[in-house]
Design an enzyme around this catalytic site. Structure first.
Site, short mmCIF file in Angstrom:
data_model
loop_
_atom_site.label_atom_id
_atom_site.label_comp_id
_atom_site.label_asym_id
_atom_site.label_seq_id
_atom_site.Cartn_x
_atom_site.Cartn_y
_atom_site.Cartn_z
CG ASP A 1 34.81 7.27 16.24
OD1 ASP A 1 35.22 8.45 16.19
OD2 ASP A 1 33.66 6.95 15.91
CG ASP B 1 34.09 2.51 16.07
OD1 ASP B 1 33.02 2.15 16.61
OD2 ASP B 1 34.16 3.50 15.31
CD GLU C 1 31.80 4.71 11.75
OE1 GLU C 1 30.57 4.80 11.60
OE2 GLU C 1 32.40 5.15 12.75
CG HIS D 1 29.81 6.32 7.87
ND1 HIS D 1 29.76 6.49 6.50
CD2 HIS D 1 28.90 5.35 8.17
CE1 HIS D 1 28.87 5.65 5.99
NE2 HIS D 1 28.31 4.97 6.99
CG HIS E 1 30.57 9.32 14.18
ND1 HIS E 1 30.59 8.80 15.45
CD2 HIS E 1 29.81 10.43 14.24
CE1 HIS E 1 29.85 9.55 16.25
NE2 HIS E 1 29.37 10.55 15.54
#
Length: 238
Positions: free
Chosen positions: A157, A7, A9, A57, A152
């Site tokens: 995540d 993942d 951001e 985030h 997030h």
């Protein structure tokens, strides 16, 4: 099989508009078990972070001061994902950003470095058409605890996605079965910690037996003889 839960951001939504990765996380899973090996990095984007993205985030440019640029850690990321099968929720988003960053760093595109990509969003839409299939929704559907997820974050995540992916792909494991290889090469199924509960037997009451007998009398009369049920009860041939 080596798989990588991944993942990112970012500063915004579009790598084509110059948005950058600011957080990268990846967990290693081998034969459906997390190994404990992971890679988690923050990167300075060398540009501003969109306010909408920051609200999602919670990562500020001030927090990223002094952090390495993507180019400084690109080789480390490349080494970690090499030859692994990537598992990503909404893969086109993360892969698009990864490709843009690798291109800036002079490295091959993501698909050339890994063994393939599984998009759990596509899987979820196939399994649950017409339903919400965000990571939050899937956590709720599979009862995955996300109480620690206030914003997030790439690492948390990944941890949640690992649990969701295992739930989505359990198959026969949901029956508590384990496959063991015998010396002769044949596979046998062994039930794990499975205890069969006794089946309750409900006896007919006197009234129910009398009503049943009346019903059989009516059948005898209709066939002008002995009905099949009474022949079976007497041990005869139907």
């Amino acid at each position: 099989m080596r798989q990588i839960i991944l993942d990112t951001e970012t500063t915004g939504l579009e790598p084509s508009q110059g948005h950058r990765i600011i957080e990268f996380a990846a967990l290693e899973m081998v034969d459906r078990k997390l190994t404990g090996r992971h890679l988690h990095l923050y990167m300075h984007p060398e540009r501003a972070i969109d306010p909408d993205a920051q609200r999602v985030h919670g990562i500020s440019l001030e927090f990223l001061e002094g952090k390495p640029r993507f180019a400084d850690v690109a080789a480390e990321i490349s080494d970690f994902i090499a030859d692994g099968e990537l598992i990503i929720h909404n893969a086109p988003f993360d892969i698009g950003f990864m490709n843009a960053e690798f291109e800036r760093a002079g490295l091959p595109m993501t698909a050339m470095q890994c063994a393939g990509v599984i998009d759990t969003l596509v899987m979820a839409r196939d399994q649950f058409p017409g339903k919400r299939n965000s990571l939050d929704a899937l956590c709720d559907r599979f009862d995955v605890d996300r109480s620690n997820r206030t914003v997030h974050g790439a690492l948390i995540d990944c941890e949640l996605l690992a649990e969701v992916y295992l739930w989505m792909t359990r198959g026969q494991e949901s029956l508590a079965m384990d496959v063991e290889q015998e010396e002769n090469g044949l596979e046998t199924l062994e039930l794990l910690n499975y205890e069969r509960k006794p089946i309750p037997v409900l006896r007919a009451s006197e009234d129910e037996l009398a009503e049943h007998a009346q019903y059989l009398d009516a059948l005898d009369k209709s066939v002008k003889g002995v009905c099949v049920w009474r022949q079976l009860e007497a041990g005869g041939q139907a």
